[in-house]
Scaffold this motif. Structure first.
Motif, mmCIF file in Angstrom:
data_model
loop_
_atom_site.group_PDB
_atom_site.id
_atom_site.type_symbol
_atom_site.label_atom_id
_atom_site.label_comp_id
_atom_site.label_asym_id
_atom_site.label_seq_id
_atom_site.Cartn_x
_atom_site.Cartn_y
_atom_site.Cartn_z
ATOM 1 N N THR A 205 0.849 -1.187 0.000
ATOM 2 C CA THR A 205 0.000 0.000 0.000
ATOM 3 C C THR A 205 0.888 1.242 0.000
ATOM 4 O OG1 THR A 205 -1.771 -1.119 1.204
ATOM 5 C CG2 THR A 205 -1.764 1.284 1.274
ATOM 6 N N VAL A 206 0.656 2.142 -0.955
ATOM 7 C CA VAL A 206 1.446 3.366 -1.080
ATOM 8 C C VAL A 206 0.510 4.560 -0.942
ATOM 9 C CG1 VAL A 206 3.004 4.709 -2.537
ATOM 10 C CG2 VAL A 206 3.081 2.201 -2.612
ATOM 11 N N LEU A 207 0.767 5.393 0.069
ATOM 12 C CA LEU A 207 -0.088 6.549 0.351
ATOM 13 C C LEU A 207 0.610 7.840 -0.057
ATOM 14 C CD1 LEU A 207 -1.359 5.633 3.942
ATOM 15 C CD2 LEU A 207 -2.440 5.103 1.737
ATOM 16 N N SER A 208 -0.163 8.757 -0.626
ATOM 17 C CA SER A 208 0.342 10.088 -0.951
ATOM 18 C C SER A 208 -0.612 11.121 -0.372
ATOM 19 C CB SER A 208 0.491 10.265 -2.465
ATOM 20 O OG SER A 208 -0.764 10.135 -3.116
ATOM 21 N N SER A 209 -0.182 12.384 -0.372
ATOM 22 C CA SER A 209 -0.907 13.387 0.404
ATOM 23 C C SER A 209 -1.825 14.338 -0.345
ATOM 24 C CB SER A 209 0.107 14.222 1.209
ATOM 25 O OG SER A 209 0.996 14.901 0.340
ATOM 26 N N PRO A 210 -1.620 14.665 -1.620
ATOM 27 C CA PRO A 210 -2.404 15.756 -2.208
ATOM 28 C C PRO A 210 -3.920 15.556 -2.190
ATOM 29 C CG PRO A 210 -0.450 15.378 -3.529
ATOM 30 C CD PRO A 210 -0.514 14.256 -2.526
ATOM 31 N N GLY A 211 -4.397 14.377 -2.579
ATOM 32 C CA GLY A 211 -5.840 14.174 -2.679
ATOM 33 C C GLY A 211 -6.557 14.285 -1.346
ATOM 34 N N THR A 212 -6.084 13.551 -0.348
ATOM 35 C CA THR A 212 -6.745 13.590 0.955
ATOM 36 C C THR A 212 -6.515 14.921 1.662
ATOM 37 O OG1 THR A 212 -4.816 12.460 1.916
ATOM 38 C CG2 THR A 212 -6.696 11.094 1.279
ATOM 39 N N GLY A 213 -5.339 15.520 1.429
ATOM 40 C CA GLY A 213 -5.069 16.816 2.039
ATOM 41 C C GLY A 213 -5.977 17.900 1.505
ATOM 42 N N LEU A 214 -6.175 17.922 0.193
ATOM 43 C CA LEU A 214 -7.062 18.929 -0.393
ATOM 44 C C LEU A 214 -8.506 18.699 0.044
ATOM 45 C CD1 LEU A 214 -7.368 21.369 -2.247
ATOM 46 C CD2 LEU A 214 -7.732 19.774 -4.153
ATOM 47 N N ALA A 215 -8.926 17.448 0.138
ATOM 48 C CA ALA A 215 -10.291 17.158 0.576
ATOM 49 C C ALA A 215 -10.538 17.680 1.986
ATOM 50 C CB ALA A 215 -10.557 15.659 0.510
ATOM 51 N N ALA A 216 -9.579 17.466 2.890
ATOM 52 C CA ALA A 216 -9.730 17.956 4.257
ATOM 53 C C ALA A 216 -9.768 19.475 4.294
ATOM 54 C CB ALA A 216 -8.584 17.431 5.121
ATOM 55 N N ALA A 217 -8.928 20.123 3.495
ATOM 56 C CA ALA A 217 -8.891 21.583 3.478
ATOM 57 C C ALA A 217 -10.158 22.162 2.872
ATOM 58 C CB ALA A 217 -7.662 22.060 2.710
ATOM 59 N N ALA A 218 -10.686 21.500 1.836
ATOM 60 C CA ALA A 218 -11.933 21.961 1.232
ATOM 61 C C ALA A 218 -13.068 21.919 2.257
ATOM 62 C CB ALA A 218 -12.279 21.107 0.016
ATOM 63 N N GLU A 219 -13.102 20.850 3.028
ATOM 64 C CA GLU A 219 -14.127 20.745 4.073
ATOM 65 C C GLU A 219 -13.949 21.836 5.118
ATOM 66 O OE1 GLU A 219 -15.720 17.669 7.540
ATOM 67 O OE2 GLU A 219 -14.171 17.018 6.128
ATOM 68 N N ALA A 220 -12.689 22.058 5.525
ATOM 69 C CA ALA A 220 -12.424 23.086 6.528
ATOM 70 C C ALA A 220 -12.791 24.474 6.029
ATOM 71 C CB ALA A 220 -10.958 23.042 6.928
ATOM 72 N N ALA A 221 -12.668 24.695 4.727
ATOM 73 C CA ALA A 221 -12.995 25.995 4.139
ATOM 74 C C ALA A 221 -14.490 26.187 3.971
ATOM 75 C CB ALA A 221 -12.301 26.139 2.788
ATOM 76 N N GLY A 222 -15.273 25.139 4.264
ATOM 77 C CA GLY A 222 -16.711 25.235 4.136
ATOM 78 C C GLY A 222 -17.227 24.926 2.768
ATOM 79 N N TYR A 223 -16.440 24.236 1.945
ATOM 80 C CA TYR A 223 -16.853 23.912 0.591
ATOM 81 C C TYR A 223 -18.045 22.960 0.600
ATOM 82 C CZ TYR A 223 -16.815 21.451 -3.907
ATOM 83 O OH TYR A 223 -17.160 20.870 -5.100
ATOM 84 N N ARG A 224 -18.993 23.258 -0.233
ATOM 85 C CA ARG A 224 -20.138 22.381 -0.447
ATOM 86 C C ARG A 224 -20.306 22.155 -1.937
ATOM 87 N NH1 ARG A 224 -19.192 22.044 4.012
ATOM 88 N NH2 ARG A 224 -20.484 22.259 5.882
ATOM 89 N N PRO A 225 -20.380 20.901 -2.389
ATOM 90 C CA PRO A 225 -20.558 20.651 -3.829
ATOM 91 C C PRO A 225 -21.812 21.331 -4.346
ATOM 92 C CG PRO A 225 -20.050 18.632 -2.650
ATOM 93 C CD PRO A 225 -20.316 19.667 -1.610
ATOM 94 N N GLU A 226 -21.722 21.844 -5.551
ATOM 95 C CA GLU A 226 -22.887 22.512 -6.145
ATOM 96 C C GLU A 226 -23.899 21.481 -6.622
ATOM 97 O OE1 GLU A 226 -21.276 24.941 -9.222
ATOM 98 O OE2 GLU A 226 -20.304 26.334 -7.832
#
Length: 226
Positions: A205-226
């Motif tokens: 198993t190989v883990l990287s950071s951009p995808g999950t990191g951006l998802a967490a930040a989007a949630e923290a920023a209050g992003y809601r899918p249109e």
């Protein structure tokens, strides 16, 4: 989770190579999310030479200006600077996240040994510290080792992105558990390594950071899918 103020999500980078990566992730998974990129290559140069704390005030100043200009949340994409960026959240009054925390949490939740793969020595200690923080929810006995790939960074600095990713992938493919030992989880410590995961042949198993990191930040920023 504390949420942002409705302003854009600001990303603090130490290399311009991250900009199209995170734009592509936004377009694919978070359409409509407002992103603003700040690139400060000199911060990493100084942190490598003097340690992350040496640039803590400068990082704080960059983040304070971003908040003054309307940032709803901030994501630091540099693993070396992640801790000093996160530490500014309370005084800034908006969420400040490091891109590698969700990845680290997933690695520690696995309960398996973890191997950090990094191209920069300055990245290893902050990543080890982060994994130890995330082990607070486990029994704290997970083995964590590290593998440094300095030849990869030489290629990165020369602008040879394919050579960089191939060197990282080759290093990952060379990881083998000891006979009778549990297979480890591999953590790609730097966001710039993420595309190497598609080049490996290992069954690990190989883990990287951009995808999950951006998802967490989007949630923290209050992003809601249109």
């Amino acid at each position: 989770m504390t949420h942002g103020t409705g302003g854009p999500l600001v990303l603090l980078h130490t290399s311009p190579v991250h900009v199209p990566v995170f734009d592509a992730l936004r377009d694919r998974h978070h359409p409509g999310l407002g992103l603003r990129h700040l690139v400060h290559e000199g911060l990493l140069d100084r942190a490598r030479a003097e340690g992350p704390e040496a640039v803590a005030d400068e990082v704080g100043g960059v983040l304070a200006r971003a908040v003054a200009e309307g940032a709803g949340a901030v994501l630091c994409t540099c693993s070396t600077l992640g801790a000093v960026a996160e530490a500014r959240a309370e005084e800034l009054g908006v969420p400040v996240l490091r891109v590698d925390r969700p990845m680290a949490a997933a690695a520690m939740r696995s309960g398996r040994p973890v191997v950090i793969v990094a191209a920069l020595p300055s990245t290893v200690r902050p990543t080890l510290d982060l994994l130890r923080e995330e082990s607070a929810d486990t029994d704290g006995t997970t083995f964590v080792g590290s593998l440094l790939v300095p030849e990869a960074w030489e290629r990165f600095e020369a602008g040879d992105r394919d050579g960089y990713l191939d060197a990282v992938a080759a290093a990952v493919d060379g990881i083998a558990p000891a006979e009778g030992a549990e297979a480890p989880v591999v953590v790609l410590a730097q966001a710039s390594m993420a595309d190497a995961a598609a080049r490996v042949r290992t069954p690990l198993t190989v883990l990287s950071s951009p995808g999950t990191g951006l998802a967490a930040a989007a949630e923290a920023a209050g992003y809601r899918p249109e």
